[in-house]
Write an enzyme that holds these catalytic residues in place. Structure first.
Site, PDB file in Angstrom:
ATOM      1  N   GLY A  54       0.798  -1.225   0.000  1.00 43.12           N
ATOM      2  CA  GLY A  54       0.000   0.000   0.000  1.00 43.12           C
ATOM      3  C   GLY A  54       0.826   1.268   0.000  1.00 43.12           C
ATOM      4  N   HIS A  82       9.132   5.989   4.671  1.00 45.99           N
ATOM      5  CA  HIS A  82       8.500   6.757   5.746  1.00 45.99           C
ATOM      6  C   HIS A  82       7.862   5.808   6.739  1.00 45.99           C
ATOM      7  CE1 HIS A  82       5.740   6.296   2.348  1.00 45.99           C
ATOM      8  NE2 HIS A  82       4.737   6.235   3.205  1.00 45.99           N
ATOM      9  N   HIS A  84       4.854   5.691   9.473  1.00 46.64           N
ATOM     10  CA  HIS A  84       3.656   6.336  10.011  1.00 46.64           C
ATOM     11  C   HIS A  84       3.656   6.136  11.527  1.00 46.64           C
ATOM     12  CE1 HIS A  84       1.313   6.444   6.090  1.00 46.64           C
ATOM     13  NE2 HIS A  84       2.193   5.498   5.800  1.00 46.64           N
TER      14      HIS A  84
HETATM   15  P1  AMP Z   1       1.954   5.461   2.065  1.00 48.14           P
HETATM   16  O1  AMP Z   1       0.605   5.224   1.448  1.00 48.14           O
HETATM   17  O2  AMP Z   1       2.328   4.488   3.143  1.00 48.14           O
HETATM   18  O3  AMP Z   1       3.023   5.597   1.005  1.00 48.14           O
HETATM   19  O4  AMP Z   1       1.856   6.837   2.825  1.00 48.14           O
HETATM   20  C1  AMP Z   1       1.985   8.072   2.191  1.00 48.14           C
HETATM   21  C2  AMP Z   1       1.336   9.078   3.087  1.00 48.14           C
HETATM   22  O5  AMP Z   1       1.757  10.352   2.692  1.00 48.14           O
HETATM   23  C3  AMP Z   1      -0.190   9.063   3.046  1.00 48.14           C
HETATM   24  O6  AMP Z   1      -0.703   8.790   4.344  1.00 48.14           O
HETATM   25  C4  AMP Z   1      -0.530  10.460   2.564  1.00 48.14           C
HETATM   26  O7  AMP Z   1      -1.690  10.995   3.164  1.00 48.14           O
HETATM   27  C5  AMP Z   1       0.706  11.242   2.934  1.00 48.14           C
HETATM   28  N1  AMP Z   1       0.961  12.439   2.149  1.00 48.14           N
HETATM   29  C6  AMP Z   1       0.918  12.569   0.797  1.00 48.14           C
HETATM   30  N2  AMP Z   1       1.238  13.823   0.439  1.00 48.14           N
HETATM   31  C7  AMP Z   1       1.505  14.497   1.593  1.00 48.14           C
HETATM   32  C8  AMP Z   1       1.892  15.832   1.885  1.00 48.14           C
HETATM   33  N3  AMP Z   1       2.081  16.762   0.916  1.00 48.14           N
HETATM   34  N4  AMP Z   1       2.069  16.184   3.185  1.00 48.14           N
HETATM   35  C9  AMP Z   1       1.875  15.276   4.167  1.00 48.14           C
HETATM   36  N5  AMP Z   1       1.521  14.006   3.949  1.00 48.14           N
HETATM   37  C10 AMP Z   1       1.329  13.609   2.680  1.00 48.14           C
END
Ligand code: AMP
Length: 118
Positions: A97, A104, A106
């Site tokens: 996902g 990163h 979470h």
């Molecule tokens: P993933 O799906 O594990 O790759 O997580 C990516 C995360 O980045 C998601 O939870 C998004 O909501 C978050 N995200 C995407 N763009 C931004 C942004 N500009 N600032 C903060 N979070 C973001």
């Protein structure tokens, strides 16, 4: 120095090209609030260096990976969820996902998490 070749939205944040709500930063890592929070506390902890995912990390990255997990714990404590509990997640690749190709973690807290995750 932020990587000019980091073609992800987190690369843009690291270069200051788009804003982010920063909650922590040091020489190696940055943490900021997720733009679409899935819990009361939802912070993303990223390395400054562009590693596309945990699957792209190599043995030499071990100290950095340990540091990032420590930053997750520091952020959770600052956000006030260390005692109530929280979850640290990293999504990898399509089935994991992952939507942003910059490693990163979470940090999610402030509500009861479900298990197993969807
Ligand atoms: P993933 O799906 O594990 O790759 O997580 C990516 C995360 O980045 C998601 O939870 C998004 O909501 C978050 N995200 C995407 N763009 C931004 C942004 N500009 N600032 C903060 N979070 C973001």
């Amino acid at each position: 120095m932020a990587d000019p070749h980091n073609d992800t939205v987190f690369g843009m944040i690291l270069r200051g090209e788009i804003p982010a709500d920063l909650v922590y930063e040091d020489d190696l890592a940055v943490a900021f609030r997720d733009i679409a929070p899935q819990a009361e506390v939802h912070v993303l902890v990223i390395p400054r260096r562009h590693i596309r995912s945990l699957a792209h990390a190599v043995e030499n990255d071990q100290p950095l990976l340990g540091h990032l997990l420590n930053v997750c714990a520091v952020v959770a404590a600052r956000e006030g969820v260390a005692d109530s509990g929280y979850r640290v997640v990293t999504n990898i690749g399509e089935d994991g996902g992952q939507s942003v190709d910059h490693l990163h973690f979470h940090v999610l807290g402030g509500r009861r998490m479900n298990w197993p995750p969807g």
